[in-house]
Design a protein around this motif. Structure first.
Motif, PDB file in Angstrom:
ATOM      1  N   ASP A 253      -4.416  48.689 -44.812  1.00 32.01           N
ATOM      2  CA  ASP A 253      -4.244  46.876 -45.361  1.00 32.01           C
ATOM      3  C   ASP A 253      -5.496  46.490 -45.501  1.00 32.01           C
ATOM      4  O   ASP A 253      -6.675  47.138 -45.127  1.00 32.01           O
ATOM      5  N   ILE A 254      -5.721  45.692 -46.471  1.00 29.58           N
ATOM      6  CA  ILE A 254      -6.829  45.079 -47.200  1.00 29.58           C
ATOM      7  C   ILE A 254      -6.809  43.555 -47.122  1.00 29.58           C
ATOM      8  O   ILE A 254      -5.796  42.967 -47.004  1.00 29.58           O
ATOM      9  N   MET A 255      -7.792  42.933 -46.298  1.00 31.04           N
ATOM     10  CA  MET A 255      -8.090  41.689 -46.055  1.00 31.04           C
ATOM     11  C   MET A 255      -9.007  40.998 -46.803  1.00 31.04           C
ATOM     12  O   MET A 255     -10.109  41.462 -47.029  1.00 31.04           O
ATOM     13  N   VAL A 256      -8.940  39.761 -47.608  1.00 34.34           N
ATOM     14  CA  VAL A 256      -9.919  39.255 -48.254  1.00 34.34           C
ATOM     15  C   VAL A 256     -10.187  37.636 -47.690  1.00 34.34           C
ATOM     16  O   VAL A 256      -9.172  36.938 -47.623  1.00 34.34           O
ATOM     17  N   MET A 257     -11.456  37.350 -47.430  1.00 34.82           N
ATOM     18  CA  MET A 257     -11.704  36.071 -46.888  1.00 34.82           C
ATOM     19  C   MET A 257     -12.588  35.309 -47.839  1.00 34.82           C
ATOM     20  O   MET A 257     -13.741  35.911 -48.079  1.00 34.82           O
ATOM     21  N   SER A 258     -12.137  34.341 -48.443  1.00 36.68           N
ATOM     22  CA  SER A 258     -12.892  33.544 -49.582  1.00 36.68           C
ATOM     23  C   SER A 258     -12.934  32.222 -49.335  1.00 36.68           C
ATOM     24  O   SER A 258     -11.943  31.701 -48.738  1.00 36.68           O
ATOM     25  N   GLY A 259     -13.601  31.436 -50.070  1.00 36.03           N
ATOM     26  CA  GLY A 259     -13.551  29.966 -50.121  1.00 36.03           C
ATOM     27  C   GLY A 259     -13.373  29.563 -48.738  1.00 36.03           C
ATOM     28  O   GLY A 259     -14.663  29.812 -48.085  1.00 36.03           O
ATOM     29  N   PHE A 260     -12.449  28.555 -48.298  1.00 37.70           N
ATOM     30  CA  PHE A 260     -12.783  27.818 -47.157  1.00 37.70           C
ATOM     31  C   PHE A 260     -12.684  28.767 -45.919  1.00 37.70           C
ATOM     32  O   PHE A 260     -13.217  28.874 -44.818  1.00 37.70           O
ATOM     33  N   SER A 261     -11.747  29.906 -46.091  1.00 39.88           N
ATOM     34  CA  SER A 261     -11.467  31.002 -45.308  1.00 39.88           C
ATOM     35  C   SER A 261     -12.870  31.846 -45.038  1.00 39.88           C
ATOM     36  O   SER A 261     -12.932  32.811 -43.969  1.00 39.88           O
TER      37      SER A 261
END
Length: 364
Positions: A253-261
């Motif tokens: 699994d891949i998780m991407v945290m961008s912007g607000f997150s």
């Protein structure tokens, strides 16, 4: 879990962290499972044209048109991609994390209390012991099993919580290529993989509540890749008083945290056995295809090497988090009064630092 968030005393994030940390906790009905999305989970769009099928294959990934991507209501900028890897290709990244990436000049937690000559070949010193390892918890641990973190590229200074221009080693080219393709597929073309923190978990490990805010450029995403056993991941808000959402992370699994997150509190309270009930997830069963494309960054692992990796993963999980530290053309500010080496402090202070990436012993 919902009732816990309404109690007084501890902040809501800490209460849920403690709830999921309990090894006897069996009520996981509130944990989001992206293999059966629903509720606050919705399908997220990817930038399919940003990554050619050939480049995806070279990184060991399926064509982006075949990926599934999800978002979470209330968490703009958060993207979850359930295992998009081609069959067998996760094996390459596991082997790199155990055999190649811990090599010098990269930095690991064992450097804190061992002489340099003792940590130059963790793989060579551990492979036979791992291969022969039985099921007894009383057996002495190999050096690889004592590995908790490795830093790549710009090496994170756990004491100052900063990166430094003076403490940098070449970032692995294969991992940079993988990261660039995933970032582009999520709409972040031109992403530069400049720093990595690899975390090595066992069934008694956890990752404390923290925010990844030390990078100078927060406009670029944080990428997270998981391999091996599963875990529960908690994603909270801008304050610890906000109750987090719990979700499963499985191998690939891949998780991407961008912007607000990008700057939200998060943690890993618990590592879980593979939900399939087998020693290893089935996605790790087969080796990569024998006809890898020209220019592929994926390398075939020998059967001998994979036996060592597989034995390690039977009780462990590996996570790679990749970051872009500086914006295009940006430089580090001048620092005074530091040696610029970015070495970590003693392991005790590393564990006590609530915002440091840490594997806390079974005391929470």
């Amino acid at each position: 879990a919902a009732a816990l968030t309404r109690e007084g005393g501890e902040d809501a994030f800490r209460r849920l962290f403690r709830f999921y940390r309990q090894r006897e906790a069996s009520d996981l009905r509130g944990v989001v499972d992206f293999s059966a999305p629903g509720g606050q989970v919705f399908r997220s769009q990817l930038s399919i044209s940003s990554v050619s099928d050939q480049d995806a294959y070279r990184a060991g990934l399926q064509p982006v048109s075949q990926w599934k991507a999800y978002g979470l209501s209330g968490y703009p900028g958060f993207i979850f991609i359930p295992n998009p890897f081609l069959p067998g290709c996760q094996r390459h990244w596991v082997k790199q994390c155990l055999k190649l990436y811990p090599e010098k000049p990269n930095v690991c937690n064992l450097d804190l209390h061992m002489a340099p000559e003792k940590t130059t070949d963790l793989w060579g010193q551990s492979k036979e012991q791992l291969r022969r390892k039985g099921s007894s918890k009383w057996e002495p641990k190999s050096l690889l099993e004592k590995l908790r973190w490795v830093t790549l590229g710009y090496h994170y200074n756990w004491e100052t919580k900063k990166y430094s221009a003076n403490h940098h080693t070449p970032f692995p080219s294969d991992l940079a290529f993988l990261s660039e393709q995933v970032a582009a597929a999520c709409g972040f073309r031109g992403f530069q993989a400049q720093a990595g923190i690899l975390n090595y978990y066992h069934f008694d490990s956890s990752l404390g509540i923290h925010v990844d805010e030390s990078e100078l450029d927060h406009s670029r995403p944080l990428l997270s890749f998981s391999f091996g056993q599963s875990s529960i991941f908690l994603l909270g808000g801008l304050k610890r008083e906000e109750a987090p959402t719990a979700m499963f992370m499985h191998s690939g699994d891949i998780m991407v945290m961008s912007g607000f997150s990008r700057l939200l509190y998060h943690a890993v309270p618990r590592v879980l056995p593979n939900p399939e009930g087998t020693a290893l997830p089935s996605c790790l069963d087969q080796a990569p295809s024998s006809d890898l494309p020209v220019g592929s960054v994926i390398e075939h692992s020998s059967d001998e090497d994979w036996q060592v990796c597989a034995k390690y993963l039977q009780s462990s999980r590996i996570n790679m988090t990749i970051r872009q530290v500086l914006a295009e053309g940006q430089k580090f500010p001048e620092e005074s009064g530091t040696n610029g080496k970015g070495q970590a402090p003693s392991e005790d202070s590393y564990h006590e630092n609530s915002k440091a990436k840490r594997h806390k012993p079974n005391t929470v």
